[in-house]
Design a protein around this motif. Structure first.
Motif, short mmCIF file in Angstrom:
data_model
loop_
_atom_site.label_atom_id
_atom_site.label_comp_id
_atom_site.label_asym_id
_atom_site.label_seq_id
_atom_site.Cartn_x
_atom_site.Cartn_y
_atom_site.Cartn_z
N SER A 80 0.83 -1.21 0.00
CA SER A 80 0.00 0.00 0.00
C SER A 80 0.86 1.25 0.00
N LEU A 81 2.11 1.12 0.46
CA LEU A 81 2.99 2.29 0.47
C LEU A 81 3.79 2.42 -0.83
N ILE A 186 -0.11 -14.34 15.93
CA ILE A 186 -0.36 -14.76 14.54
C ILE A 186 0.41 -13.82 13.61
N SER A 188 1.08 -14.50 10.27
CA SER A 188 0.66 -14.61 8.89
C SER A 188 -0.37 -13.52 8.63
N ARG A 189 -0.17 -12.79 7.52
CA ARG A 189 -1.08 -11.70 7.20
C ARG A 189 -2.50 -12.24 7.01
N SER A 192 -3.99 -13.52 10.30
CA SER A 192 -4.46 -12.51 11.26
C SER A 192 -5.72 -11.83 10.75
N GLY A 338 11.17 -4.35 5.65
CA GLY A 338 10.52 -3.52 4.65
C GLY A 338 10.29 -4.28 3.37
N LEU A 339 9.72 -3.61 2.38
CA LEU A 339 9.44 -4.23 1.09
C LEU A 339 10.76 -4.41 0.33
N TYR B 415 3.88 -0.48 12.16
CA TYR B 415 3.71 -1.33 10.99
C TYR B 415 4.97 -1.14 10.17
N CYS B 416 5.11 -1.92 9.09
CA CYS B 416 6.24 -1.67 8.21
C CYS B 416 5.78 -1.72 6.76
N SER B 417 6.69 -1.42 5.86
CA SER B 417 6.28 -1.27 4.46
C SER B 417 5.99 -2.62 3.79
N MET B 418 6.24 -3.75 4.48
CA MET B 418 5.89 -5.03 3.87
C MET B 418 4.37 -5.16 3.75
N CYS B 419 3.68 -4.86 4.84
CA CYS B 419 2.23 -5.02 4.83
C CYS B 419 1.50 -3.67 4.79
N GLY B 420 2.16 -2.62 5.22
CA GLY B 420 1.47 -1.34 5.35
C GLY B 420 0.58 -1.35 6.58
N PRO B 421 -0.01 -0.20 6.92
CA PRO B 421 -0.77 -0.09 8.17
C PRO B 421 -2.05 -0.95 8.19
N LYS B 422 -2.67 -1.15 7.04
CA LYS B 422 -3.98 -1.80 7.04
C LYS B 422 -3.87 -3.32 7.20
N HIS B 423 -2.79 -3.91 6.68
CA HIS B 423 -2.68 -5.36 6.67
C HIS B 423 -1.59 -5.89 7.60
N CYS B 424 -1.19 -5.09 8.57
CA CYS B 424 -0.08 -5.52 9.43
C CYS B 424 -0.52 -6.67 10.32
N ALA B 425 0.10 -7.84 10.10
CA ALA B 425 -0.27 -9.05 10.85
C ALA B 425 -0.04 -8.85 12.34
#
Lengths: 440, 440
Positions: A80-81, A186, A188-189, A192, A338-339, B415-425
């Motif tokens: 998303s970022l 949990i 796992s994205r 969770s 990070g990504l 949160y981090c840039s892997m999932c972003g704020p909405k999907h942060c496990a």
């Protein structure tokens, strides 16, 4: 002649059970230098899968299972970022050029559909997704998702040509309280998100409840299910715990339902696992899931090396593949931070090619060591070009060598800057060998 | 009170056998959180060594053996093409800051003595060398070396304060013809020099022939012998072959002579070894060498990844340490390609800290997992500063995280840039956990 796939049920396992050999099985047999009949028989009993959506037109099929070489998957996708189809396409091409056998598009964020379309068009490797990411993207809060919405996304992706999907069907409502006792909960994205949904609605996992509808989609397009481990351990402390194995038992039951429905299925595995528990984890999956191909994420063998988790996990992955895992999902150096960038993707893919290959050699698969021997022979002959050519990452190997040998005459010399010309072991050893032969 | 070392025989094993506990044993006991008596007893039977030359004044002693945590050694040193004391000092400091437990100065070329002096003065870790490199440097051709010349160099280095030396005493004249049948022959620099010398003079290995004189030097300074594996396999194809094990048998006989003379001794190991043969190799060393600490180089588990051999070898090293190796000699990404740069050294040291630590955790050494658990707890708490602090390479971890999070508000975000704020496990999992607890 190979069987073309038409009709209500188009899965590889469907044809295999009828005793028929498909084009995809032939292709896998050729690639693996095995008999097509063996491939068919392994597909029939579900010990081998060939993810091959009938709508993935440019697919070059891959087999995943115990009878064939170990495969690696590379995860790419925007967040998303940061979300950019061009950058993801660049990552895809890099992964393929370095030998990734499968690709997962884990995109979240605004451009999911376009990114996936562009990747599919350019991806001869089987492509997988985690459909819940797109389902969640379409609603305000994850609680707003519905079973119909999620299944709708899966059907759309299936129609688009996605070869395999990770679905967290085995994480049940009853497992959640067990998982909350963990150090890292949990991680796992998808897991969770599913847990959040179940808790909010006080209802069972929507994909578990609608598993037959899911199977129906898979049968029509031949989408291979990858049963996700929503409760994979995210810290060494949580490895091999009650929550992890409770979910694994459920996955085993779902494997049986997939096979009854003639749907191809593999099972996903941990996570963070101490080195001494990896072999046991592989055996446990075989026992619980009736030898369904095990697709493992790492596992990472220590939590203390952020920035180097391609290494912590390649160690675990080698042990996993040696002990029976069929496919390894790569981890990049930027995992937990990070990504990944292009360079991170490169490091991740190569680390995993190493793990898979080292395991193939260790399992003594026929011919697995040939490339090692050829490279070592080139090394002895100081045939640097051939050494680079046979390397997993020819470009990087050449670059490192050339950086260390600035003068043109050193670049092709019969020594390297480690020992210099006077102390070169290879050179001395050659002379020793020749002199020994003269005396013999 | 701890024993100070004076007299004709000053080795740790000498005091241990008299039942005395030295300052060095106390120091190791404290560091390892073990009883001094245990350390003494392990030193007495030779299952543990504490390389500690009486002339290495700023030494902070390290124990190497089965009873203590796994150690890692980093090789540095200039080559004949590049030799610079300042650069080597920079490498030393980097290795120490990243946690290298021992350092070997493998310098060849013009400035050997100065580089070693400068390194010793700045090295609280045990420092080792391969004396044949200096002996060869002093003559025109390696055939011109004499036994007196080589022993003279060893005595000089002992006087200077070198804690351990690699000596290829076990490579006998009779082994050479066996080794010439190999794909890659003799890839050890010291081994190939020794073979060249023996062949030219048609005489036995000069250090084997003068082993008692060598032991005499070691007794007076407490130099630990590291019995080099001149015939270590340099390609998978050569692993576990007749040449390798013939030398290992000889090394076993020399271990017995060291112990009779009260000289500390460890044994060096392969090389290139397929993953499935590593545990067997560790067992074989224990059997042949009466449990002398095994100091292994990698092993590398595939030959096809030049540019990534810190990874190919960290995989083997983890398996080796898990199966009993006491110290791991690092390999850098530039192995087989050129002399390592500072960045290569960094990658090598961290890869090996990972291997040693993962093995300590897997062997369930008391407290080994504490740092993993602390880091994972910090991760769950989004305490990024603490995550970096507990990382093996804090600087690199912070850099990677910060690169991916450009806006200041993202750098410390939950949160981090892997999932972003909405999907942060992690974030979702926390909410699930809190909600579950509220309901319970």
């Amino acid at each position: 002649m190979a069987q073309t796939r038409t009709g209500e049920v188009v899965t590889q396992i469907h044809y295999a059970r009828k005793g028929q050999i498909t084009e995809e099985m032939l292709c896998v047999a050729k690639r693996e230098k095995l008999e097509p009949e063996l491939i068919r028989d392994e597909v029939a009993i579900g010990r081998l899968v060939i993810p091959s959506n009938i709508n993935h037109k440019n697919l070059e099929p891959q087999g995943i299972g115990d009878a064939v070489t170990c495969k690696i998957n590379a995860n790419i996708g925007g967040s998303s970022l940061r979300s950019d189809a061009t950058e993801e396409l660049r990552k895809l091409k890099l992964c393929l050029s370095l030998g990734a056998d499968a690709i997962m598009d884990l995109s979240v964020g605004p451009h999911i559909t376009e990114i996936r379309r562009s990747l599919l068009e350019n991806c001869p490797a089987p492509l997988g997704t985690v459909p819940i990411y797109e389902a969640i993207e379409r609603v305000e809060r994850c609680e707003d998702m519905t079973a119909d919405g999620l299944l709708g996304v899966i059907e759309e992706q299936a129609r688009q040509g996605v070869d395999f999907v990770t679905v967290h069907c085995g994480l049940l409502k009853a497992h959640v309280p067990i998982a909350t006792r963990r150090l890292a909960g949990i991680v796992s994205r998808g897991g969770s998100l599913t847990a959040t949904w179940m808790l909010h609605h006080d209802r069972e996992n929507p994909l578990f409840d609608n598993f037959d509808r899911l199977l129906d989609i898979c049968r029509r397009y031949d989408v291979t299910l990858s049963l996700g481990d929503g409760l994979r351990p995210g810290a060494l402390a949580d490895a091999s715990d009650e929550a992890q194995f409770a979910e694994l038992e459920t996955l085993g039951q779902l494997v049986a339902r997939c096979r009854d429905a003639e749907v191809q299925v593999m099972v996903e595995g941990p996570g963070h696992v101490p080195f001494d528990q990896i072999a046991m984890n592989m055996q446990r999956e075989r026992d619980s899931c009736d030898e369904a191909p095990f697709y493992i994420l790492g596992p990472i063998v220590t939590d203390i090396a952020p920035g180097y988790d391609h290494i912590t996990s390649a160690i675990g992955a080698t042990m996993g593949a040696f002990s029976g895992a069929a496919m390894l999902c790569y981890v990049t150096p930027r995992e937990h931070l990070g990504l990944p960038t292009l360079e991170d993707v490169r490091q991740g893919v190569v680390a995993y090619k190493i793990a898979a290959h080292a395991a193939d050699v260790a399992r003594r698969r026929p011919g697995a060591r040939d490339r090692d021997d050829a490279l070592s022979r080139a090394r002895v002959a100081f045939d640097w070009d051939r050494v680079f050519e046979l390397s997993l990452d020819p470009q990087r190997a050449r670059m490192m060598h050339d950086e260390s040998h600035v003068r043109p005459e050193d670049k092709k010399a019969d020594y390297c800057s480690m020992c210099g010309p006077k102390h070169c072991a290879m050179k001395l050893s050659k002379a020793v060998s020749e002199s020994t032969k003269r005396r013999a």
